[in-house]
Write an enzyme that holds these catalytic residues in place. Sequence first.
Site: not given
Length: 295
Positions: A33-35, A38
Site C-alpha cells: 500500500g501507499d503508506n 512511503g
Amino acid sequence: ELVDSGSVIGQIRTDIAAEFGLPSTCLVSAGGGDNMMGAIGTGNVSDGTVTISLGTSGTIFASSSKPVIDPLGEVAAFCDSTGQWLPLVCTMNVTVATEMVRSRYSLSHSEFDAAVSSTPAGNDGLLLVPYFEGERTPDQPDGTGVYFGLRQQTFSISHFARAAMEGTALGLNYGLNRLRQLGISPSEIRATGGGSKSPVWRQILADVFNAEVVCVSNDEGAAVGAAVQAAWAVSGARRSDLLAIAGRVVGLAEETRKSPNPEAVSKYQSLQEIQDELSNKLRSSFALHRRFIED
C-alpha cells in the site's frame, strides 16, 4: 493465494507488457500500500525510525519488529511491506487547516511562513482545535474547527496562521504520544509531504514532538519505496538486503534538520494538555452542533 510481501509471484502477462512497453520477463511481486511504500521510501525499515507525512491529512507511522496492538483502537495495527509491522496514526486535518487560512488571506507560502515566524512559540495563547473535516484521531467525527484564546492581542492574521500550524502539530502529537505509550520510541522523525517543505513548520514539529525532524532527500517517498521493495523481492527478500538497498537509496537532506528548543518544548507541553482537554470536553458540544446545523 496469500503470499508474503517479499514474494515474486510470476512474470507479467504478455498483453500487459506490450501495452506498457515492458519486457515480457518483467517480474511481479506482492507489492504493498501507499503508506507501506512511503515507509520504505523514507528508510523507515527498522525499530526507532518514525515517519510523518504532512499532506491534506497527516500520518505518523513506525517500523516495528513485533505487532503493536492498541486496545483503544487509535493506532492502526498494520503489517508493513517488509515482513514487519507498521503501527500508524492518521489525522484528517493538516494542510486542510493551513491552506484555509492561507487562501482566506491571499498569502503566498513564503508570506504565510513569514506571518507564522512573526509570532512566538505558543502563539501568545491562541490555540486551534483543527477539526475542520471532523477528526479520526482522536475520534471526533462531529468535530469542527475551534479557535480558543481569542483576545485583542491574538486577533491577527499572524496569530491565526501560527495557530493553524501549531494546532495541527499538536493534533499529530496526540497520535505520536499514543505510539509512545505503546512502546514506540523515535530516535528521529523523518518528514515528507508538502507541509514538510516549510522550515518554520519543521521547527514547530521538532518542538512539539521534542525530537529531531529531518526530510528525506527525495520527495517521491512512496515511488522510491516501491522501487526498493521491488529490488528487495528480486534479490531474494533477505532482511540484510532490504537494509542495504534502503541505506544506499534513501538519503537525508541534512540541511532541513531541525532540533527541539527546550523553551518551546515546555510551552508546547502545556498547550498539548489544553488541546487534549478541549477536545475531550467539546465532544458533546460537537454532537449538539452537528444536530443543530442538520435541522
